[in-house]
Design an enzyme around this catalytic site. Structure first.
Site, PDB file in Angstrom:
ATOM      1  N   ASP A  71       0.844  -1.200   0.000  1.00 60.50           N
ATOM      2  CA  ASP A  71       0.000   0.000   0.000  1.00 60.50           C
ATOM      3  C   ASP A  71       0.879   1.249   0.000  1.00 60.50           C
ATOM      4  O   ASP A  71       0.616   2.216  -0.711  1.00 60.50           O
ATOM      5  CB  ASP A  71      -0.920   0.029   1.229  1.00 60.50           C
ATOM      6  N   HIS A  98      -3.385  -3.759   8.658  1.00 64.57           N
ATOM      7  CA  HIS A  98      -2.688  -2.599   8.091  1.00 64.57           C
ATOM      8  C   HIS A  98      -3.649  -1.442   7.793  1.00 64.57           C
ATOM      9  O   HIS A  98      -3.437  -0.662   6.871  1.00 64.57           O
ATOM     10  CB  HIS A  98      -1.893  -3.012   6.848  1.00 64.57           C
TER      11      HIS A  98
END
Length: 151
Positions: A71, A98
């Protein structure tokens, strides 16, 4: 903050991301839009990219897995002007380890003013827009001016 512009090319750089429960949905959407997608440059987080590439044969540059930093890798590409739009089928009902990275990715996409689809309906709207295959000028933060103000 002062603004400047950048031009998105005719052939867009598109990030494809999906949380685990939404990978099948993104795969189905990618298969339905394969003809349009193959005209563009595709990026994805690791697990998603591997799945999509294997199942569709599309050329996809995969980062590492989202929870392992993928990400953030996509976020860096966005801040460098190397991603033009993002299709991110995220799971709004289940927390992921996350979550801070997910929020950061969505935030950086907003900061740099790129189109983001977080569900099938929005992705369809983006992909049925005539702008998908045109050069598009977008406003972005003027980082040079920002730096000059702060130093």
């Amino acid at each position: 903050m002062q603004k400047t512009t950048r031009t998105m090319p005719t052939h867009k750089n598109i990030a494809l991301v999906a949380h685990d429960h939404f990978k099948p949905e993104l795969l189905r959407w990618v298969k339905e839009n394969k003809e349009k997608l193959q005209k563009h440059f595709l990026y994805a987080t690791g697990t998603t990219g591997s799945l999509l590439s294997k199942e569709t044969g599309l050329a996809i540059k995969s980062m590492i897995s989202g929870p392992m930093g993928g990400d953030q890798q996509l976020g860096a590409l966005i801040s460098e002007g190397k991603i033009d739009m993002m299709i991110f089928f995220w799971d709004p009902l289940n927390a992921v380890p996350h979550d801070p990275d997910v929020k950061a990715l969505l935030r950086i996409a907003s900061v740099w003013n790129i189109p983001v689809a977080t569900n099938r309906a929005t992705a369809n709207f983006l992909f049925n827009s005539s702008l998908l295959e045109e050069e598009v000028i977008i406003e972005i933060p003027d980082y040079e001016a920002y730096l000059a103000e702060r130093t």
